[in-house]
Design a protein around this motif. Structure first.
Motif, short mmCIF file in Angstrom:
data_model
loop_
_atom_site.label_atom_id
_atom_site.label_comp_id
_atom_site.label_asym_id
_atom_site.label_seq_id
_atom_site.Cartn_x
_atom_site.Cartn_y
_atom_site.Cartn_z
N ALA A 88 0.83 -1.21 0.00
CA ALA A 88 0.00 0.00 0.00
C ALA A 88 0.86 1.26 0.00
N LEU A 89 1.97 1.23 0.74
CA LEU A 89 2.88 2.38 0.74
C LEU A 89 3.50 2.60 -0.63
N LEU A 90 3.86 1.51 -1.28
CA LEU A 90 4.42 1.64 -2.63
C LEU A 90 3.39 2.20 -3.60
N ALA A 195 11.90 -3.50 -1.36
CA ALA A 195 11.05 -2.31 -1.50
C ALA A 195 11.78 -1.06 -1.03
N GLU A 196 12.54 -1.19 0.06
CA GLU A 196 13.28 -0.03 0.57
C GLU A 196 14.35 0.40 -0.43
N LEU A 197 15.05 -0.56 -1.01
CA LEU A 197 16.06 -0.23 -2.01
C LEU A 197 15.42 0.45 -3.22
N ALA A 198 14.25 -0.04 -3.60
CA ALA A 198 13.55 0.56 -4.74
C ALA A 198 13.14 2.00 -4.43
N ALA A 199 12.64 2.24 -3.21
CA ALA A 199 12.22 3.59 -2.83
C ALA A 199 13.42 4.54 -2.76
N ASN A 200 14.51 4.06 -2.16
CA ASN A 200 15.71 4.89 -2.10
C ASN A 200 16.26 5.16 -3.49
N GLY A 201 16.29 4.13 -4.31
CA GLY A 201 16.77 4.31 -5.68
C GLY A 201 15.90 5.27 -6.47
N ARG A 202 14.59 5.19 -6.23
CA ARG A 202 13.67 6.11 -6.92
C ARG A 202 13.94 7.54 -6.52
#
Length: 244
Positions: A88-90, A195-202
């Motif tokens: 949901a956060l994503l 998911a955290e890596l994806a958010a940071n990378g984004r």
């Protein structure tokens, strides 16, 4: 004469009575008795062996029942709930979502369409959009990091329960199910990290894209400014008076 006849009759009776007395005596056959005892002993041994075999089979069934007993503890619903919260956060990603179509469309609009022919207001609007995208990306990353850190206490509790259930399991099935749930917990934790890596990378990608677009915007503004004639002084009126 009569005495002789009496004696003879008595002797005859005695002689006839002896075989009759011998015919009533019991006869003991020792060999037959021993054989009967041996047969009874073998029969008892066979019965004892059958009882032992039945007891072993019963224990095997008990062990099989233990091996087939299900683990009373299940963390599946908790894991699914945690994954749903992360998903949901994503899905709440601001401005540019985690979608190839969204990235292609909005990136084209705000990051690669800078040109010297654009007005100052259009350049300012795009710059503001890019800034908002960067700020939103970092905010999304922080939210997801907070979610991952918040999952640590519940993960620790679930891991403790599963390890305890595995050690106290009564059969192979319970031990296997506890192991499977531990693997599921690790998989969920790996998905959190992903998911955290994806958010940071984004967030970092948006910031780098903003910096690159800012350079392109500066170049466009310079070219736009260079098209005008050189500055020439003019008269300016201030506070109702005129002057050079």
């Amino acid at each position: 004469m009569r005495q002789v006849v009496f004696l003879c009759g008595t002797a005859a009776l005695l002689l006839l009575g002896v075989p009759q007395a011998r015919a009533q005596w019991a006869v003991y056959d020792g060999a037959n008795h021993v054989q009967n005892v041996l047969i009874a002993a073998r029969t008892l041994q066979q019965i004892d062996n059958q009882i032992t075999s039945l007891a072993n089979q019963a224990q095997m069934l008990v062990n099989q029942g233990r091996n087939l007993a299900s683990l009373p503890l299940s963390t599946l619903s908790t894991l699914q709930s945690t994954i749903s919260q992360t998903t949901a956060l994503l899905a709440q990603a601001q401005n540019i979502a985690y979608s190839v179509q969204s990235v292609e469309q909005k990136y084209q609009q705000a990051y690669t369409s800078v040109s010297s022919g654009m007005s100052d207001s259009a350049l300012f609007s795009q710059a503001q959009t890019r800034w908002q995208n960067s700020v939103g990306g970092f905010e999304d990353a922080l939210k997801l990091q907070a979610r991952v850190v918040g999952n640590i206490p519940s993960d620790n509790s679930a891991m403790t329960q599963l390890v305890s259930a595995s050690q106290d399991s009564t059969g192979a099935l319970q031990a296997a199910q506890a192991g499977n749930q531990l693997l599921a917990l690790q998989s969920r934790q790996l998905s959190d990290i992903q998911a955290e890596l994806a958010a940071n990378g984004r967030a970092m990608a948006l910031e780098r894209a903003r910096n690159a677009a800012t350079e392109a915007e500066s170049e466009a503004q310079y070219q736009h400014f260079s098209q005008y004639n050189a500055y020439s002084p003019t008269s300016v009126s201030m506070f109702g008076s005129s002057g050079n």
